[in-house]
Scaffold this active site. Structure first.
Site, PDB file in Angstrom:
ATOM      1  N   CYS A 133      81.843  24.365  15.233  1.00  0.00           N
ATOM      2  CA  CYS A 133      81.111  23.404  14.377  1.00  0.00           C
ATOM      3  C   CYS A 133      79.595  23.601  14.395  1.00  0.00           C
ATOM      4  CB  CYS A 133      81.461  21.977  14.786  1.00  0.00           C
ATOM      5  SG  CYS A 133      81.525  21.748  16.560  1.00  0.00           S
ATOM      6  N   HIS A 246      76.747  16.468  14.377  1.00  0.00           N
ATOM      7  CA  HIS A 246      75.869  17.248  15.249  1.00  0.00           C
ATOM      8  C   HIS A 246      74.527  17.425  14.532  1.00  0.00           C
ATOM      9  CE1 HIS A 246      79.294  17.911  17.671  1.00  0.00           C
ATOM     10  NE2 HIS A 246      79.475  19.217  17.545  1.00  0.00           N
TER      11      HIS A 246
HETATM   12  P1  NAP Z   1      91.847  16.116  20.508  1.00  0.00           P
HETATM   13  O1  NAP Z   1      91.365  14.925  19.792  1.00  0.00           O
HETATM   14  O2  NAP Z   1      91.919  16.081  21.984  1.00  0.00           O
HETATM   15  O3  NAP Z   1      93.290  16.514  19.921  1.00  0.00           O
HETATM   16  C1  NAP Z   1      94.041  17.569  20.443  1.00  0.00           C
HETATM   17  C2  NAP Z   1      95.253  17.785  19.568  1.00  0.00           C
HETATM   18  O4  NAP Z   1      95.958  18.939  20.015  1.00  0.00           O
HETATM   19  C3  NAP Z   1      96.229  16.614  19.619  1.00  0.00           C
HETATM   20  O5  NAP Z   1      96.877  16.501  18.379  1.00  0.00           O
HETATM   21  C4  NAP Z   1      97.218  17.088  20.665  1.00  0.00           C
HETATM   22  O6  NAP Z   1      98.483  16.492  20.550  1.00  0.00           O
HETATM   23  C5  NAP Z   1      97.304  18.561  20.302  1.00  0.00           C
HETATM   24  N1  NAP Z   1      97.828  19.346  21.418  1.00  0.00           N
HETATM   25  C6  NAP Z   1      97.309  19.503  22.637  1.00  0.00           C
HETATM   26  N2  NAP Z   1      98.111  20.306  23.378  1.00  0.00           N
HETATM   27  C7  NAP Z   1      99.149  20.650  22.602  1.00  0.00           C
HETATM   28  C8  NAP Z   1     100.311  21.442  22.790  1.00  0.00           C
HETATM   29  N3  NAP Z   1     100.569  22.056  23.950  1.00  0.00           N
HETATM   30  N4  NAP Z   1     101.164  21.584  21.754  1.00  0.00           N
HETATM   31  C9  NAP Z   1     100.936  20.965  20.582  1.00  0.00           C
HETATM   32  N5  NAP Z   1      99.862  20.193  20.335  1.00  0.00           N
HETATM   33  C10 NAP Z   1      98.972  20.043  21.337  1.00  0.00           C
HETATM   34  O7  NAP Z   1      90.958  17.402  20.165  1.00  0.00           O
HETATM   35  P2  NAP Z   1      90.220  17.800  18.787  1.00  0.00           P
HETATM   36  O8  NAP Z   1      88.815  17.376  18.867  1.00  0.00           O
HETATM   37  O9  NAP Z   1      91.038  17.391  17.639  1.00  0.00           O
HETATM   38  O10 NAP Z   1      90.190  19.373  18.937  1.00  0.00           O
HETATM   39  C11 NAP Z   1      91.338  20.156  18.962  1.00  0.00           C
HETATM   40  C12 NAP Z   1      90.959  21.617  18.994  1.00  0.00           C
HETATM   41  O11 NAP Z   1      90.314  21.945  17.767  1.00  0.00           O
HETATM   42  C13 NAP Z   1      89.934  21.992  20.086  1.00  0.00           C
HETATM   43  O12 NAP Z   1      90.552  22.265  21.307  1.00  0.00           O
HETATM   44  C14 NAP Z   1      89.261  23.176  19.481  1.00  0.00           C
HETATM   45  O13 NAP Z   1      89.982  24.349  19.748  1.00  0.00           O
HETATM   46  C15 NAP Z   1      89.297  22.878  17.998  1.00  0.00           C
HETATM   47  N6  NAP Z   1      88.018  22.307  17.563  1.00  0.00           N
HETATM   48  C16 NAP Z   1      87.253  23.078  16.833  1.00  0.00           C
HETATM   49  C17 NAP Z   1      86.056  22.619  16.407  1.00  0.00           C
HETATM   50  C18 NAP Z   1      85.186  23.527  15.660  1.00  0.00           C
HETATM   51  O14 NAP Z   1      84.057  23.590  16.046  1.00  0.00           O
HETATM   52  N7  NAP Z   1      85.638  24.177  14.628  1.00  0.00           N
HETATM   53  C19 NAP Z   1      85.605  21.360  16.675  1.00  0.00           C
HETATM   54  C20 NAP Z   1      86.410  20.558  17.444  1.00  0.00           C
HETATM   55  C21 NAP Z   1      87.625  21.062  17.867  1.00  0.00           C
HETATM   56  P3  NAP Z   1      98.931  15.195  21.430  1.00  0.00           P
HETATM   57  O15 NAP Z   1      98.533  14.004  20.604  1.00  0.00           O
HETATM   58  O16 NAP Z   1     100.402  15.351  21.496  1.00  0.00           O
HETATM   59  O17 NAP Z   1      98.243  15.279  22.736  1.00  0.00           O
HETATM   60  O1  3JN Z   2      81.886  20.528  21.722  1.00  0.00           O
HETATM   61  C1  3JN Z   2      81.788  20.532  20.499  1.00  0.00           C
HETATM   62  O2  3JN Z   2      80.978  19.808  19.904  1.00  0.00           O
HETATM   63  C2  3JN Z   2      82.645  21.427  19.689  1.00  0.00           C
HETATM   64  C3  3JN Z   2      83.835  21.843  20.470  1.00  0.00           C
HETATM   65  C4  3JN Z   2      84.637  22.774  20.095  1.00  0.00           C
HETATM   66  C5  3JN Z   2      85.745  23.202  20.936  1.00  0.00           C
HETATM   67  C6  3JN Z   2      86.290  22.317  21.863  1.00  0.00           C
HETATM   68  C7  3JN Z   2      87.314  22.731  22.696  1.00  0.00           C
HETATM   69  C8  3JN Z   2      87.797  24.014  22.624  1.00  0.00           C
HETATM   70  C9  3JN Z   2      86.245  24.491  20.825  1.00  0.00           C
HETATM   71  C10 3JN Z   2      85.715  25.412  19.775  1.00  0.00           C
HETATM   72  O3  3JN Z   2      85.942  25.111  18.605  1.00  0.00           O
HETATM   73  O4  3JN Z   2      85.080  26.414  20.078  1.00  0.00           O
HETATM   74  C11 3JN Z   2      87.252  24.908  21.689  1.00  0.00           C
HETATM   75  C12 3JN Z   2      87.796  26.285  21.651  1.00  0.00           C
HETATM   76  O5  3JN Z   2      88.716  26.508  20.880  1.00  0.00           O
HETATM   77  O6  3JN Z   2      87.336  27.124  22.430  1.00  0.00           O
END
Ligand code: NAP
Ligand code: 3JN
Length: 341
Positions: A133, A246
């Site tokens: 992000c 952000h």
């Molecule tokens: P979050 O609110 O903690 O949600 C995590 C999600 O992943 C929940 O739906 C959870 O399901 C699911 N999950 C976790 N472990 C799993 C498994 N073993 N199998 C299936 N589903 C699973 O986190 P979030 O903020 O949405 O972020 C999720 C991911 O998106 C991050 O880890 C990161 O890789 C990515 N992300 C990317 C950006 C970006 O910058 N592009 C920003 C934020 C996040 P449950 O409800 O069942 O626990």
């Molecule tokens: O911390 C933030 O503001 C963005 C977080 C992104 C994030 C959180 C957990 C795992 C990532 C990502 O998108 O790089 C990951 C990951 O997939 O490494």
């Protein structure tokens, strides 16, 4: 490989999370041609229901058979899930748009921001990565500047909201804020220190070079997206007690001379960007105003005081939307436009 269809079977992996929920609402708001929507998560939330287009859809537990009959899968369940399941989804004939860092720097995997590098999508992508992000909002602002004046150096400090760490972190800021104001002890689960009324210069893990992984994501992903390994980038990433959006203070040095007025014009004409820059009227980009919107908002655009070919600006965007869910859906839109033409 995606085949042209009128409507597509879409799966959201991590549908119950902070990003996954925005994926559902973004697909709905943008009228993405969805034939059927499959919401996937872990065993913890299997059986729960989510709202999509006025209906309740049941969350299913992710497993190896989840992708049968799915055309497009949007992943946001962390890197480990993406590493394990994206190849399985591809094997089932599905195109994966992945929000984690698992595949971003992999050779041959396009890392896409649709306004910036749509042509990097390639002919038959299988896994497409969505950048971090903090990178997304910065590259949207850098792209027109790089194209016109060629960027040599960027110094960036981020002010990242807690929603970037998921649902649990949103709750942690809420609970700690109440506890501090009520004079009660705080509980720390997500962050190693108190986040309420504090700033933590620590996002993701620290690496041997003294930078955090979040900082190195900004360096490596920006170079890949802009297709220029020579850009020098010095990042400092900081978590602040803000719920959504952000903010970033960015210093940019270019090869060619430019003025602040030229940069304002250039940015205001770039898709997805809104310039809010009237400091005399207290108008500049604000996290609370960017939240819930898909724009990248830029302001405080000014020439550097010391360097000739350098400017400073402030850029704000909703990290869960343009930084994650919206960018992923825009990639899906780009993909279906390609197969339709
Ligand atoms: P979050 O609110 O903690 O949600 C995590 C999600 O992943 C929940 O739906 C959870 O399901 C699911 N999950 C976790 N472990 C799993 C498994 N073993 N199998 C299936 N589903 C699973 O986190 P979030 O903020 O949405 O972020 C999720 C991911 O998106 C991050 O880890 C990161 O890789 C990515 N992300 C990317 C950006 C970006 O910058 N592009 C920003 C934020 C996040 P449950 O409800 O069942 O626990
Ligand atoms: O911390 C933030 O503001 C963005 C977080 C992104 C994030 C959180 C957990 C795992 C990532 C990502 O998108 O790089 C990951 C990951 O997939 O490494």
């Amino acid at each position: 490989m995606l085949n042209k269809k009128e409507n597509y079977e879409v799966a959201v992996v991590g549908a119950t999370g902070a990003v996954g929920r925005r994926m559902l609402s973004t697909l709905e708001e943008r009228n993405f041609p969805v034939a059927g929507l499959t919401a996937l998560a872990s065993a913890r939330s299997a059986g729960q229901t989510l709202r999509y287009q006025g209906r309740s859809i049941e969350v299913r537990q992710l497993n190896e058979n989840s992708f049968k009959g799915i055309d497009i899968a949007l992943f946001s369940a962390g890197g480990a899930v993406s590493r394990q399941y994206a190849p399985i989804a591809v094997e089932s004939g599905c195109v994966v748009i992945d929000n984690s860092s698992a595949w971003r720097m992999e050779k041959g995997v396009p890392l896409i921001v649709p306004e910036v590098n749509p042509d990097a999508l390639g002919d038959k992508p299988e896994i497409i990565a969505n950048p971090n992000c903090s990178t997304v909002q910065m590259v949207v602002a850098l792209k027109p500047i790089h194209d016109r004046y060629r960027i040599r150096r960027v110094v960036v400090s981020t002010y990242q909201s807690v929603s970037g760490s998921g649902q649990k972190a949103i709750k942690e800021l809420e609970q700690q804020s109440r506890a501090v104001l009520d004079g009660k002890p705080i509980e720390k689960k997500v962050y190693p220190h108190q986040i309420a009324f504090n700033c933590l210069p620590h996002i993701d893990v620290f690496l041997d070079n003294g930078y955090s992984k979040e900082e190195m994501k900004m360096v490596n992903e920006t170079r890949k997206i802009l297709g220029d390994e020579s850009i020098e980038i010095s990042p400092t990433t900081v978590r602040v007690p803000v719920f959504y959006s952000h903010s970033e203070a960015v210093y940019v040095e270019t090869e060619q001379p430019m003025t602040a007025e030229e940069i304002k014009k250039l940015l205001s004409e770039f898709p997805g960007v809104r310039v809010v820059d009237a400091p005399g009227k207290n108008e500049y980009p604000l996290a609370v105003e960017a939240a819930g919107k898909g724009e990248v908002v830029v302001g405080r655009i000014r020439k550097d005081l010391a360097r000739e070919n350098a400017i400073n600006f402030w850029v704000v965007s909703d990290n869960l939307l343009k930084g994650a869910a919206l960018n992923a859906v825009q990639i899906a839109e780009l993909l279906i436009k390609r197969v339709s033409s």
